[in-house]
Design a protein around this motif. Sequence first.
Motif, PDB file in Angstrom:
ATOM      1  N   UNK A 297       0.791  -1.418  -0.001  1.00  0.00           N
ATOM      2  CA  UNK A 297       0.009  -0.090   0.060  1.00  0.00           C
ATOM      3  C   UNK A 297       0.872   1.239  -0.092  1.00  0.00           C
ATOM      4  N   UNK A 298       1.994   1.382   0.830  1.00  0.00           N
ATOM      5  CA  UNK A 298       2.790   2.622   0.906  1.00  0.00           C
ATOM      6  C   UNK A 298       3.610   2.573  -0.484  1.00  0.00           C
ATOM      7  N   UNK A 299       3.927   1.513  -0.873  1.00  0.00           N
ATOM      8  CA  UNK A 299       4.752   1.366  -2.078  1.00  0.00           C
ATOM      9  C   UNK A 299       3.967   2.117  -3.241  1.00  0.00           C
ATOM     10  N   UNK A 300       2.725   1.788  -3.429  1.00  0.00           N
ATOM     11  CA  UNK A 300       1.618   2.012  -4.466  1.00  0.00           C
ATOM     12  C   UNK A 300       1.534   3.576  -4.322  1.00  0.00           C
ATOM     13  N   UNK A 301       1.118   3.910  -2.937  1.00  0.00           N
ATOM     14  CA  UNK A 301       0.869   5.631  -2.956  1.00  0.00           C
ATOM     15  C   UNK A 301       2.329   6.166  -3.448  1.00  0.00           C
ATOM     16  N   UNK A 302       3.481   5.994  -2.996  1.00  0.00           N
ATOM     17  CA  UNK A 302       4.796   6.504  -3.419  1.00  0.00           C
ATOM     18  C   UNK A 302       4.907   6.522  -4.929  1.00  0.00           C
ATOM     19  N   UNK A 303       4.609   5.444  -5.525  1.00  0.00           N
ATOM     20  CA  UNK A 303       4.940   5.085  -6.878  1.00  0.00           C
ATOM     21  C   UNK A 303       3.977   5.977  -7.809  1.00  0.00           C
ATOM     22  N   UNK A 304       2.588   5.773  -7.200  1.00  0.00           N
ATOM     23  CA  UNK A 304       1.715   6.467  -8.189  1.00  0.00           C
ATOM     24  C   UNK A 304       1.693   8.137  -8.079  1.00  0.00           C
ATOM     25  N   UNK A 305       2.033   8.527  -6.866  1.00  0.00           N
ATOM     26  CA  UNK A 305       2.099  10.115  -6.482  1.00  0.00           C
ATOM     27  C   UNK A 305       3.314  10.351  -7.234  1.00  0.00           C
ATOM     28  N   UNK A 306       4.227   9.849  -7.208  1.00  0.00           N
ATOM     29  CA  UNK A 306       5.679  10.351  -7.816  1.00  0.00           C
ATOM     30  C   UNK A 306       5.755  10.449  -9.043  1.00  0.00           C
ATOM     31  N   UNK A 307       4.767   9.908  -9.833  1.00  0.00           N
ATOM     32  CA  UNK A 307       4.791  10.278 -11.120  1.00  0.00           C
ATOM     33  C   UNK A 307       4.319  11.922 -11.521  1.00  0.00           C
ATOM     34  N   UNK A 308       3.632  12.536 -10.593  1.00  0.00           N
ATOM     35  CA  UNK A 308       3.159  14.111 -10.617  1.00  0.00           C
ATOM     36  C   UNK A 308       4.234  14.560  -9.729  1.00  0.00           C
ATOM     37  N   UNK A 309       4.685  14.227  -8.802  1.00  0.00           N
ATOM     38  CA  UNK A 309       5.232  14.929  -7.642  1.00  0.00           C
ATOM     39  C   UNK A 309       6.344  14.178  -7.126  1.00  0.00           C
ATOM     40  N   UNK A 310       7.469  14.560  -7.644  1.00  0.00           N
ATOM     41  CA  UNK A 310       8.930  13.722  -7.107  1.00  0.00           C
ATOM     42  C   UNK A 310       9.154  13.924  -5.701  1.00  0.00           C
ATOM     43  N   UNK A 311       8.433  14.984  -4.889  1.00  0.00           N
ATOM     44  CA  UNK A 311       9.025  15.217  -3.837  1.00  0.00           C
ATOM     45  C   UNK A 311       8.489  14.066  -2.558  1.00  0.00           C
ATOM     46  N   UNK A 312       7.403  13.216  -3.278  1.00  0.00           N
ATOM     47  CA  UNK A 312       6.817  12.108  -2.495  1.00  0.00           C
ATOM     48  C   UNK A 312       7.988  11.065  -2.029  1.00  0.00           C
ATOM     49  N   UNK A 313       8.869  11.216  -2.507  1.00  0.00           N
ATOM     50  CA  UNK A 313       9.872  10.254  -2.374  1.00  0.00           C
ATOM     51  C   UNK A 313      10.356  10.486  -0.742  1.00  0.00           C
ATOM     52  N   UNK A 314      10.134  11.748  -0.248  1.00  0.00           N
ATOM     53  CA  UNK A 314      10.400  12.097   1.122  1.00  0.00           C
ATOM     54  C   UNK A 314       9.480  11.804   1.948  1.00  0.00           C
ATOM     55  N   UNK A 315       8.279  11.168   1.719  1.00  0.00           N
ATOM     56  CA  UNK A 315       7.275  10.501   2.305  1.00  0.00           C
ATOM     57  C   UNK A 315       7.683   9.413   2.953  1.00  0.00           C
ATOM     58  N   UNK A 316       7.660   9.321   4.324  1.00  0.00           N
ATOM     59  CA  UNK A 316       8.112   8.117   5.257  1.00  0.00           C
ATOM     60  C   UNK A 316       6.959   7.133   5.408  1.00  0.00           C
TER      61      UNK A 316
END
Length: 161
Positions: A97-116
């Motif tokens: 679930x957390x991987x899906x959130x990061x990978x989906x949102x990272x397509x639009x907003x690269x700063x999501x890689x800082x979301x823990x």
Amino acid sequence: MAWKTAILTASDKGARGEREDTSAQVIRELVEEELGGEIVEYRIVPDEQDEIIAALIELTDYFQADLVLTTGGTDLAIRDVTPEATRRVIEREVPGLSEAMRSTVMQKNRSVMLFRGICGIRGRTLIVNLPGTPKGVHENLAAIMDQLPEALLMVTGQFRQ
């Protein structure tokens, strides 16, 4: 099915009444409109690990929420400790679930890689950490919303194969 859902906001300013909790409002709308859930409890606590832990335990064990959605405390700031508090109360992680959130949102907003944020299970409750901004909440929750009903059926023991 109306999933019993609790919202937990980790925010020093929110806990002191210095900031309106608009992220929790977004969660409430998405849960009620998209998931068909019922909000059974809503809480704001300061960014203190012990207070987050106590609230998570109460929301899962006393209120017996099917789903606990947290907002805030998931970035890199020194007081952002929601993932650490969540790890201390869950029995099993749900990394997909957390991987899906990061990978989906990272397509639009690269700063999501800082979301823990993490996701996990305590008893028969699914706990999902979300960011602290309304936009972050919406994007991340939307990324997993289609899988939540099946996940909740499994976690609550209602899934039939």
